[in-house]
Design an enzyme around this catalytic site. Sequence first.
Site, PDB file in Angstrom:
ATOM      1  N   CYS A  81      61.313  71.284  51.239  1.00 34.64           N
ATOM      2  CA  CYS A  81      60.302  71.578  52.255  1.00 34.64           C
ATOM      3  C   CYS A  81      59.175  72.339  51.567  1.00 34.64           C
ATOM      4  O   CYS A  81      59.419  73.403  50.968  1.00 34.64           O
ATOM      5  CB  CYS A  81      60.950  72.435  53.335  1.00 34.64           C
ATOM      6  N   CYS A 192      54.064  67.242  52.708  1.00 34.40           N
ATOM      7  CA  CYS A 192      55.127  67.718  53.612  1.00 34.40           C
ATOM      8  C   CYS A 192      56.198  66.652  53.548  1.00 34.40           C
ATOM      9  O   CYS A 192      55.880  65.449  53.583  1.00 34.40           O
ATOM     10  CB  CYS A 192      54.589  67.867  55.032  1.00 34.40           C
TER      11      CYS A 192
END
Length: 270
Positions: A81, A192
Amino acid sequence: MLGNFKDSTIKAPIAVFDSGVGGISVLRELKALMPWENYYYYGDSANAPYGTKALEEVRELTIGHVDRFIAQGAKAVVVACNTATTAAVRLLRQKYEDVPIIGIEPALKPAVLSKKNPNVIVMATPMTIREEKFHNLMDRYIHMAHIIPLPCPGLMEYIEHGDVQGEELENFLEKLFEPFDKQKLDAVVLGCTHYPFVSRELKNILGENVALFDGGAGVARETKRQLIQKGLLSESREQGEIIFANSEESTEKIDLCRKLLYSRAYTEEG
Ligand code: DGL
């Protein structure tokens, strides 16, 4: 949860962590490169999105989860992440000097190097783009390209709900790219880990001439390198096991993780 693996460090799983289901885009690269390893995939969907939260909150959540993975016997941790990496990876490395902790950052370098003076858009969460870590990354390449950071609040929610195509998503993406002249764009960085799952829709909107870049494969290579360096790469050549877990109580997100990892309908990027 990870207890079964504890007696043998080399067979212990690699914990792969994300705010939700997005880290599956990294897990699929890890699995492709090191299919013999065991993986423990944990998504914190109950607390997602991370990208619109305060840095301190994401830091606390991430460190809390990683503490648990290591206490339960994970041999390495992949923070799959970008947002959680921004918030916590430096502190985690200080805290666990002996455990490989691999983070992810927007794949700006390959995008910038893909062409002479390219026009590059970096899609990421508001937090990733706001923080110093990203500004430092941008400073490294700003003399070689025209770089436009594009915060995308609201996008990860589509993927969290399993909506990786369809009219609503298409409209959302159209609107996001409305201010830009697509003819002049060379590359888009998917900063992302949720975004690679909407690659197909992005290609439809941006056209075939815009190259998409994500950091999943690079993270997998770096993880392998660190496992070798620390003597932790499994010697098994049998298919490893993958355990999925999520902070949400229902099994909905775990089912979605499996679909994102195994189902061609979700993984084909067209
Ligand atoms: N998947 C996360 C990332 O790579 C962000 C999603 C979120 O906002 O929670 O940045």
